[in-house]
Design a protein around this motif. Structure first.
Motif, PDB file in Angstrom:
ATOM      1  N   UNK A  99     -17.540 -40.491  13.344  1.00 33.85           N
ATOM      2  CA  UNK A  99     -19.066 -39.857  13.472  1.00 33.85           C
ATOM      3  C   UNK A  99     -19.130 -39.667  14.970  1.00 33.85           C
ATOM      4  N   UNK A 100     -18.245 -40.236  16.010  1.00 35.75           N
ATOM      5  CA  UNK A 100     -18.542 -40.205  17.368  1.00 35.75           C
ATOM      6  C   UNK A 100     -17.281 -39.617  18.022  1.00 35.75           C
ATOM      7  N   UNK A 101     -16.676 -38.907  17.266  1.00 33.72           N
ATOM      8  CA  UNK A 101     -15.380 -38.236  17.944  1.00 33.72           C
ATOM      9  C   UNK A 101     -15.687 -37.228  18.867  1.00 33.72           C
ATOM     10  N   UNK A 102     -16.741 -36.480  18.855  1.00 31.21           N
ATOM     11  CA  UNK A 102     -17.125 -35.509  20.061  1.00 31.21           C
ATOM     12  C   UNK A 102     -17.544 -36.508  21.112  1.00 31.21           C
ATOM     13  N   UNK A 103     -17.913 -37.515  21.136  1.00 31.68           N
ATOM     14  CA  UNK A 103     -18.390 -38.299  22.320  1.00 31.68           C
ATOM     15  C   UNK A 103     -17.172 -38.851  22.876  1.00 31.68           C
ATOM     16  N   UNK A 104     -16.377 -39.255  22.128  1.00 32.77           N
ATOM     17  CA  UNK A 104     -14.975 -39.757  22.667  1.00 32.77           C
ATOM     18  C   UNK A 104     -13.957 -38.894  23.407  1.00 32.77           C
ATOM     19  N   UNK A 105     -14.085 -37.568  22.694  1.00 34.62           N
ATOM     20  CA  UNK A 105     -13.419 -36.608  23.471  1.00 34.62           C
ATOM     21  C   UNK A 105     -13.976 -36.067  24.854  1.00 34.62           C
ATOM     22  N   UNK A 106     -15.307 -36.131  24.796  1.00 30.67           N
ATOM     23  CA  UNK A 106     -15.888 -35.923  26.231  1.00 30.67           C
ATOM     24  C   UNK A 106     -15.441 -36.964  27.214  1.00 30.67           C
TER      25      UNK A 106
ATOM     26  N   UNK B  65      -6.095 -36.463  14.511  1.00 33.61           N
ATOM     27  CA  UNK B  65      -6.913 -35.293  14.445  1.00 33.61           C
ATOM     28  C   UNK B  65      -8.092 -35.520  13.370  1.00 33.61           C
ATOM     29  N   UNK B  66      -9.155 -34.713  13.407  1.00 34.99           N
ATOM     30  CA  UNK B  66     -10.407 -34.971  12.875  1.00 34.99           C
ATOM     31  C   UNK B  66     -10.100 -34.631  11.224  1.00 34.99           C
ATOM     32  N   UNK B  67      -9.425 -33.729  10.934  1.00 35.33           N
ATOM     33  CA  UNK B  67      -9.256 -33.375   9.540  1.00 35.33           C
ATOM     34  C   UNK B  67      -8.228 -34.343   8.905  1.00 35.33           C
ATOM     35  N   UNK B  68      -7.220 -34.780   9.374  1.00 36.03           N
ATOM     36  CA  UNK B  68      -6.262 -35.888   8.761  1.00 36.03           C
ATOM     37  C   UNK B  68      -6.850 -36.956   8.803  1.00 36.03           C
ATOM     38  N   UNK B  69      -7.493 -37.516   9.970  1.00 34.07           N
ATOM     39  CA  UNK B  69      -8.258 -38.809   9.830  1.00 34.07           C
ATOM     40  C   UNK B  69      -9.500 -38.852   8.719  1.00 34.07           C
TER      41      UNK B  69
ATOM     42  N   UNK C  34     -19.078 -32.786   9.911  1.00 35.53           N
ATOM     43  CA  UNK C  34     -20.420 -32.999  10.020  1.00 35.53           C
ATOM     44  C   UNK C  34     -20.727 -34.411  10.458  1.00 35.53           C
ATOM     45  N   UNK C  35     -20.953 -34.702  11.649  1.00 32.74           N
ATOM     46  CA  UNK C  35     -21.004 -36.142  12.211  1.00 32.74           C
ATOM     47  C   UNK C  35     -22.138 -36.640  11.424  1.00 32.74           C
ATOM     48  N   UNK C  36     -23.453 -36.043  11.374  1.00 38.62           N
ATOM     49  CA  UNK C  36     -24.418 -36.811  10.538  1.00 38.62           C
ATOM     50  C   UNK C  36     -24.064 -37.300   9.168  1.00 38.62           C
ATOM     51  N   UNK C  37     -23.264 -36.374   8.479  1.00 41.23           N
ATOM     52  CA  UNK C  37     -22.743 -36.944   7.182  1.00 41.23           C
ATOM     53  C   UNK C  37     -21.750 -38.516   7.093  1.00 41.23           C
ATOM     54  N   UNK C  38     -20.986 -38.338   8.401  1.00 43.44           N
ATOM     55  CA  UNK C  38     -20.095 -39.498   8.778  1.00 43.44           C
ATOM     56  C   UNK C  38     -21.194 -40.770   9.250  1.00 43.44           C
ATOM     57  N   UNK C  39     -22.191 -40.508   9.714  1.00 45.06           N
ATOM     58  CA  UNK C  39     -23.052 -41.757   9.976  1.00 45.06           C
ATOM     59  C   UNK C  39     -23.614 -42.100   8.741  1.00 45.06           C
TER      60      UNK C  39
END
Length: 143
Positions: free
Chosen positions: A40-47, A58-62, A114-119
């Motif tokens: 859910x927070x992958x984009x924040x972690x990448x930033x 990677x997002x898809x594999x994870x 979709x990060x909101x779905x992961x939340x």
């Protein structure tokens, strides 16, 4: 694992293999919950240039195989805990949580971007963790 082992050590004064095996389902459920939070927070972690396991794989594999593996491992550790007599046989009631686990796996498989779905899945993972803890505790009181 540390709170479970610590509580057991204080009450019994010794640590055995059974305690480790009994704690495994909750450890894996916690890992699933944390993994989904990382998704859910992958984009924040990448930033922030963090190097989490989710980013490394990677997002898809994870989202697909990481979640699937943790869900399967959850049920495997639950069965091992019962077969090793580490928890009461009534603990197998937690196998009824397969519907919730399936929902987590199927949504993360299809909607990982979709990060909101992961939340929302994080809440489901929390419920899986909470229900497992309650079932393990209740089964030991009934047995």
């Amino acid at each position: 694992m540390i709170p479970i082992l610590g509580a057991y050590l204080v009450q019994v004064g010794d640590l055995t293999r059974k305690v480790y095996l009994a704690s495994l389902p909750l450890i894996v459920a916690t890992g699933l919950w944390v993994w989904i939070d990382e998704l859910a927070t992958i984009s924040d972690d990448e930033k922030a240039d963090r190097k989490t396991m989710v980013i490394e794989f990677g997002l898809k594999f994870s989202a697909r195989f990481g979640i699937l593996a943790l869900a399967a491992l959850f049920f495997a550790t639950l069965i091992v805990a019962v077969l090793s007599s580490s928890t009461a046989p009534l603990t197998l009631v937690a196998l009824l949580l397969i519907g919730l686990a399936w929902k987590i796996v199927s949504i993360s498989w299809n909607e990982y971007s979709h990060p909101e779905r992961m939340i929302a899945l994080g809440r489901n993972a929390f419920m899986l963790h909470l229900a497992t803890g309650i079932i393990i505790a209740a089964s030991s009181l009934v047995a």
